[in-house]
Design a protein around this motif. Structure first.
Motif, short mmCIF file in Angstrom:
data_model
loop_
_atom_site.label_atom_id
_atom_site.label_comp_id
_atom_site.label_asym_id
_atom_site.label_seq_id
_atom_site.Cartn_x
_atom_site.Cartn_y
_atom_site.Cartn_z
N GLU A 1 0.85 -1.20 0.00
CA GLU A 1 0.00 0.00 0.00
C GLU A 1 0.88 1.24 0.00
O GLU A 1 1.34 1.70 1.04
CB GLU A 1 -0.95 -0.02 1.20
N HIS A 2 1.10 1.81 -1.18
CA HIS A 2 1.98 2.96 -1.35
C HIS A 2 1.21 4.26 -1.11
O HIS A 2 0.02 4.33 -1.35
CB HIS A 2 2.56 2.97 -2.77
N ASP A 3 1.94 5.27 -0.65
CA ASP A 3 1.35 6.60 -0.41
C ASP A 3 0.16 6.53 0.54
O ASP A 3 -0.84 7.25 0.40
CB ASP A 3 0.95 7.29 -1.72
N TYR A 4 0.27 5.67 1.53
CA TYR A 4 -0.77 5.40 2.53
C TYR A 4 -1.03 6.65 3.37
O TYR A 4 -0.10 7.27 3.89
CB TYR A 4 -0.25 4.26 3.41
N ALA B 1 -2.95 1.98 -9.35
CA ALA B 1 -4.38 2.18 -9.10
C ALA B 1 -4.59 2.67 -7.67
O ALA B 1 -3.96 2.18 -6.73
CB ALA B 1 -5.14 0.87 -9.33
N TRP B 2 -5.50 3.64 -7.52
CA TRP B 2 -5.80 4.22 -6.21
C TRP B 2 -7.04 3.56 -5.60
O TRP B 2 -7.96 3.16 -6.31
CB TRP B 2 -6.04 5.72 -6.35
N ARG C 1 -10.36 7.26 -8.53
CA ARG C 1 -9.42 7.90 -9.45
C ARG C 1 -8.48 8.78 -8.62
O ARG C 1 -8.84 9.25 -7.54
CB ARG C 1 -10.17 8.77 -10.46
N GLU C 2 -7.32 9.02 -9.15
CA GLU C 2 -6.35 9.85 -8.42
C GLU C 2 -6.93 11.23 -8.09
O GLU C 2 -6.71 11.77 -7.00
CB GLU C 2 -5.05 9.99 -9.20
N LEU D 1 -8.71 12.51 -1.26
CA LEU D 1 -9.04 13.57 -0.30
C LEU D 1 -7.95 13.75 0.76
O LEU D 1 -7.99 14.70 1.52
CB LEU D 1 -10.37 13.24 0.39
N MET D 2 -7.03 12.83 0.82
CA MET D 2 -6.03 12.83 1.88
C MET D 2 -4.67 13.23 1.31
O MET D 2 -3.92 12.40 0.83
CB MET D 2 -5.98 11.45 2.54
#
Length: 154
Positions: free
Chosen positions: A67-70, A98-99, A129-130, A134-135
């Motif tokens: 889980e990247h960019d968590y 994929a997000w 979608r990217e 929201l975070m």
């Protein structure tokens, strides 16, 4: 060793415990996160069931490798005595780019020393979608002025 705040929790100490857990998980440091749990802590996370800090470290290491960019936000749902119920959402991307936004609930039970002795999590993933993310904050704990789940409409 104690992990204040300790039970029984009131609204303020329960919310503090939730934010401390969120901040720790957003560090993505499995060994650090595992210290908040008893040595024999029992976990259910999705379909996985396991016990003990070594297994927590293994689980979190695998999780944050995939889980990247968590980015995670937790919110207090309810509390009583030594138990806290939490709702949460987190966003991540997989190896293909994929997000996803994962939504879930956790039930926590604490030992008298303030460490978590049981964690039960139910989680669902939603592809996003990217541009639906929201975070947005730098890796690490969520800034104090960043909206929480309710403010984000989640």
């Amino acid at each position: 060793m104690t992990r204040p705040p300790i039970p029984p929790f009131d609204s303020e100490t329960a919310a503090q415990k939730v934010r401390m857990a969120e901040d720790a998980w957003n560090t993505r440091q499995p060994e650090k996160v595992a210290l908040a749990y008893t040595p024999d802590s029992q976990w259910r996370n999705r379909a996985e069931h396991f016990m003990g800090r070594d297994n927590i470290v293994d689980f979190l290491s695998r999780k944050w490798t995939r889980e990247h960019d968590y980015r995670l936000i937790k919110e207090l749902w309810a509390h009583e005595g030594n138990r806290i119920a939490v709702r949460f959402a987190y966003e991540y991307r997989d190896d293909s780019g994929a997000w996803f936004r994962a939504y879930g609930n956790e039930n926590w039970e604490f030992a008298p020393d303030g460490r978590m002795q049981r964690r039960i999590a139910s989680i669902n993933d939603l592809p996003i979608r990217e541009d639906e993310r929201l975070m947005h904050w730098p890796q690490g704990p969520r800034p104090q002025d960043h909206p929480g789940l309710t403010d984000l409409g989640l």
